[in-house]
Design a protein around this motif. Structure first.
Motif, PDB file in Angstrom:
ATOM      1  N   GLN A  29       4.621   1.718 -10.660  1.00  0.00           N
ATOM      2  CA  GLN A  29       3.590   1.522 -11.679  1.00  0.00           C
ATOM      3  C   GLN A  29       2.992   0.125 -11.597  1.00  0.00           C
ATOM      4  O   GLN A  29       1.800  -0.066 -11.745  1.00  0.00           O
ATOM      5  CB  GLN A  29       4.178   1.739 -13.084  1.00  0.00           C
ATOM      6  CG  GLN A  29       3.999   3.124 -13.613  1.00  0.00           C
ATOM      7  CD  GLN A  29       4.452   3.189 -15.066  1.00  0.00           C
ATOM      8  OE1 GLN A  29       5.382   2.481 -15.474  1.00  0.00           O
ATOM      9  NE2 GLN A  29       3.823   4.066 -15.817  1.00  0.00           N
ATOM     10  N   LEU A  32       0.555   0.030  -8.803  1.00  0.00           N
ATOM     11  CA  LEU A  32      -0.707   0.661  -9.180  1.00  0.00           C
ATOM     12  C   LEU A  32      -1.518  -0.235 -10.120  1.00  0.00           C
ATOM     13  O   LEU A  32      -2.746  -0.386  -9.982  1.00  0.00           O
ATOM     14  CB  LEU A  32      -0.443   2.025  -9.833  1.00  0.00           C
ATOM     15  CG  LEU A  32       0.085   3.129  -8.912  1.00  0.00           C
ATOM     16  CD1 LEU A  32       0.463   4.375  -9.736  1.00  0.00           C
ATOM     17  CD2 LEU A  32      -0.949   3.487  -7.865  1.00  0.00           C
ATOM     18  N   LEU A  33      -0.822  -0.819 -11.103  1.00  0.00           N
ATOM     19  CA  LEU A  33      -1.496  -1.715 -12.035  1.00  0.00           C
ATOM     20  C   LEU A  33      -2.073  -2.942 -11.313  1.00  0.00           C
ATOM     21  O   LEU A  33      -3.177  -3.408 -11.611  1.00  0.00           O
ATOM     22  CB  LEU A  33      -0.549  -2.148 -13.157  1.00  0.00           C
ATOM     23  CG  LEU A  33      -0.247  -1.083 -14.199  1.00  0.00           C
ATOM     24  CD1 LEU A  33       0.827  -1.567 -15.169  1.00  0.00           C
ATOM     25  CD2 LEU A  33      -1.508  -0.695 -14.957  1.00  0.00           C
ATOM     26  N   GLU A  34      -1.324  -3.453 -10.360  1.00  0.00           N
ATOM     27  CA  GLU A  34      -1.799  -4.607  -9.594  1.00  0.00           C
ATOM     28  C   GLU A  34      -3.055  -4.246  -8.802  1.00  0.00           C
ATOM     29  O   GLU A  34      -4.017  -5.029  -8.744  1.00  0.00           O
ATOM     30  CB  GLU A  34      -0.688  -5.098  -8.667  1.00  0.00           C
ATOM     31  CG  GLU A  34      -1.050  -6.410  -7.982  1.00  0.00           C
ATOM     32  CD  GLU A  34       0.100  -6.937  -7.143  1.00  0.00           C
ATOM     33  OE1 GLU A  34      -0.169  -7.829  -6.343  1.00  0.00           O
ATOM     34  OE2 GLU A  34       1.252  -6.463  -7.278  1.00  0.00           O
ATOM     35  N   LYS A  35      -3.058  -3.029  -8.217  1.00  0.00           N
ATOM     36  CA  LYS A  35      -4.250  -2.574  -7.485  1.00  0.00           C
ATOM     37  C   LYS A  35      -5.445  -2.462  -8.438  1.00  0.00           C
ATOM     38  O   LYS A  35      -6.563  -2.848  -8.099  1.00  0.00           O
ATOM     39  CB  LYS A  35      -3.991  -1.230  -6.798  1.00  0.00           C
ATOM     40  CG  LYS A  35      -3.147  -1.331  -5.570  1.00  0.00           C
ATOM     41  CD  LYS A  35      -2.942   0.043  -4.932  1.00  0.00           C
ATOM     42  CE  LYS A  35      -2.015  -0.046  -3.743  1.00  0.00           C
ATOM     43  NZ  LYS A  35      -1.747   1.254  -3.143  1.00  0.00           N
ATOM     44  N   GLU A  36      -5.184  -1.889  -9.629  1.00  0.00           N
ATOM     45  CA  GLU A  36      -6.261  -1.768 -10.617  1.00  0.00           C
ATOM     46  C   GLU A  36      -6.783  -3.140 -11.030  1.00  0.00           C
ATOM     47  O   GLU A  36      -7.994  -3.356 -11.154  1.00  0.00           O
ATOM     48  CB  GLU A  36      -5.780  -1.002 -11.854  1.00  0.00           C
ATOM     49  CG  GLU A  36      -5.842   0.500 -11.720  1.00  0.00           C
ATOM     50  CD  GLU A  36      -5.512   1.172 -13.045  1.00  0.00           C
ATOM     51  OE1 GLU A  36      -6.195   0.882 -14.057  1.00  0.00           O
ATOM     52  OE2 GLU A  36      -4.571   1.977 -13.056  1.00  0.00           O
ATOM     53  N   ILE A  37      -5.854  -4.065 -11.233  1.00  0.00           N
ATOM     54  CA  ILE A  37      -6.258  -5.424 -11.614  1.00  0.00           C
ATOM     55  C   ILE A  37      -7.107  -6.058 -10.512  1.00  0.00           C
ATOM     56  O   ILE A  37      -8.153  -6.664 -10.784  1.00  0.00           O
ATOM     57  CB  ILE A  37      -5.007  -6.299 -11.929  1.00  0.00           C
ATOM     58  CG1 ILE A  37      -4.378  -5.832 -13.236  1.00  0.00           C
ATOM     59  CG2 ILE A  37      -5.374  -7.770 -11.996  1.00  0.00           C
ATOM     60  CD1 ILE A  37      -3.035  -6.483 -13.535  1.00  0.00           C
ATOM     61  N   ASN A  38      -6.680  -5.889  -9.284  1.00  0.00           N
ATOM     62  CA  ASN A  38      -7.446  -6.442  -8.160  1.00  0.00           C
ATOM     63  C   ASN A  38      -8.828  -5.787  -8.073  1.00  0.00           C
ATOM     64  O   ASN A  38      -9.837  -6.469  -7.808  1.00  0.00           O
ATOM     65  CB  ASN A  38      -6.688  -6.290  -6.841  1.00  0.00           C
ATOM     66  CG  ASN A  38      -5.506  -7.236  -6.746  1.00  0.00           C
ATOM     67  OD1 ASN A  38      -5.498  -8.286  -7.395  1.00  0.00           O
ATOM     68  ND2 ASN A  38      -4.512  -6.864  -5.963  1.00  0.00           N
ATOM     69  N   GLN A  39      -8.854  -4.476  -8.290  1.00  0.00           N
ATOM     70  CA  GLN A  39     -10.137  -3.761  -8.262  1.00  0.00           C
ATOM     71  C   GLN A  39     -11.049  -4.278  -9.373  1.00  0.00           C
ATOM     72  O   GLN A  39     -12.242  -4.493  -9.168  1.00  0.00           O
ATOM     73  CB  GLN A  39      -9.928  -2.248  -8.389  1.00  0.00           C
ATOM     74  CG  GLN A  39     -11.192  -1.424  -8.323  1.00  0.00           C
ATOM     75  CD  GLN A  39     -11.909  -1.562  -6.977  1.00  0.00           C
ATOM     76  OE1 GLN A  39     -11.290  -1.764  -5.931  1.00  0.00           O
ATOM     77  NE2 GLN A  39     -13.223  -1.472  -7.016  1.00  0.00           N
ATOM     78  N   LEU A  40     -10.477  -4.469 -10.573  1.00  0.00           N
ATOM     79  CA  LEU A  40     -11.256  -5.007 -11.687  1.00  0.00           C
ATOM     80  C   LEU A  40     -11.759  -6.414 -11.384  1.00  0.00           C
ATOM     81  O   LEU A  40     -12.887  -6.779 -11.721  1.00  0.00           O
ATOM     82  CB  LEU A  40     -10.421  -5.005 -12.978  1.00  0.00           C
ATOM     83  CG  LEU A  40     -10.175  -3.633 -13.606  1.00  0.00           C
ATOM     84  CD1 LEU A  40      -9.186  -3.762 -14.770  1.00  0.00           C
ATOM     85  CD2 LEU A  40     -11.482  -3.020 -14.082  1.00  0.00           C
ATOM     86  N   LYS A  41     -10.917  -7.225 -10.721  1.00  0.00           N
ATOM     87  CA  LYS A  41     -11.333  -8.577 -10.323  1.00  0.00           C
ATOM     88  C   LYS A  41     -12.529  -8.513  -9.363  1.00  0.00           C
ATOM     89  O   LYS A  41     -13.491  -9.262  -9.486  1.00  0.00           O
ATOM     90  CB  LYS A  41     -10.175  -9.335  -9.667  1.00  0.00           C
ATOM     91  CG  LYS A  41      -9.154  -9.851 -10.633  1.00  0.00           C
ATOM     92  CD  LYS A  41      -8.068 -10.617  -9.877  1.00  0.00           C
ATOM     93  CE  LYS A  41      -6.994 -11.113 -10.804  1.00  0.00           C
ATOM     94  NZ  LYS A  41      -5.911 -11.803 -10.085  1.00  0.00           N
ATOM     95  N   GLU A  43     -14.688  -6.032  -9.039  1.00  0.00           N
ATOM     96  CA  GLU A  43     -15.861  -5.577  -9.789  1.00  0.00           C
ATOM     97  C   GLU A  43     -16.426  -6.696 -10.660  1.00  0.00           C
ATOM     98  O   GLU A  43     -17.642  -6.874 -10.764  1.00  0.00           O
ATOM     99  CB  GLU A  43     -15.506  -4.362 -10.652  1.00  0.00           C
ATOM    100  CG  GLU A  43     -15.289  -3.089  -9.857  1.00  0.00           C
ATOM    101  CD  GLU A  43     -14.880  -1.915 -10.741  1.00  0.00           C
ATOM    102  OE1 GLU A  43     -15.128  -1.979 -11.966  1.00  0.00           O
ATOM    103  OE2 GLU A  43     -14.327  -0.952 -10.206  1.00  0.00           O
TER     104      GLU A  43
END
Length: 140
Positions: A29, A32-41, A43
């Protein structure tokens, strides 16, 4: 962003407290959260770079609009100023010419009078000579 990181840490801590069997799921998890955070960064960086571009475009449009208004207004005021200067100069020259004309007119009248007086004096002198000549003939 910081609150998201704190949430992830809390989830991880609660999972660790509940037991070691959930550690693999928590790590998964967290990944996954780290990937989402990186994706948000990513964006967010795109948005940040996109916003100044849009702002720059808007600023350029406003500048061009203002420039068009200001330049046309400036040109109009310069033309009016130039016209006023030319009109003032022309009026000054006309006044100067009128004064010169009036002065020449007075001089012409004065010279005409002097010439008339001179002609009268000459005629008077000639008449007087003729009279003196006639008297001299009578006397002889």
């Amino acid at each position: 962003m910081a609150s998201l990181c704190v949430l992830v840490l809390l989830v991880a801590a609660s999972s660790v407290v509940q037991g070691h069997e959930n550690i693999a799921a928590v790590v998964s998890q967290m990944g996954l959260l780290e990937k989402e955070i990186n994706q948000l960064k990513v964006e967010l960086n795109h948005l940040k770079s996109d916003v100044p571009n849009k702002m720059d475009i808007l600023e350029l449009l406003l500048r061009s609009d203002l420039t068009e208004r200001i330049v046309s207004s400036y040109i109009r005021s310069q033309i009016e100023s130039f016209e006023a200067t030319v009109n003032s100069h022309v009026m000054s020259q006309i006044k100067h010419l009128k004064r010169g004309y009036q002065q020449m007119k007075r001089q012409t009248l004065r010279l005409t009078r002097q010439l008339g007086d001179t002609v009268k004096d000459k005629d008077a002198c000639e008449q007087q000579r003729e009279q003196e000549g006639d008297e001299a003939i009578f006397i002889n």
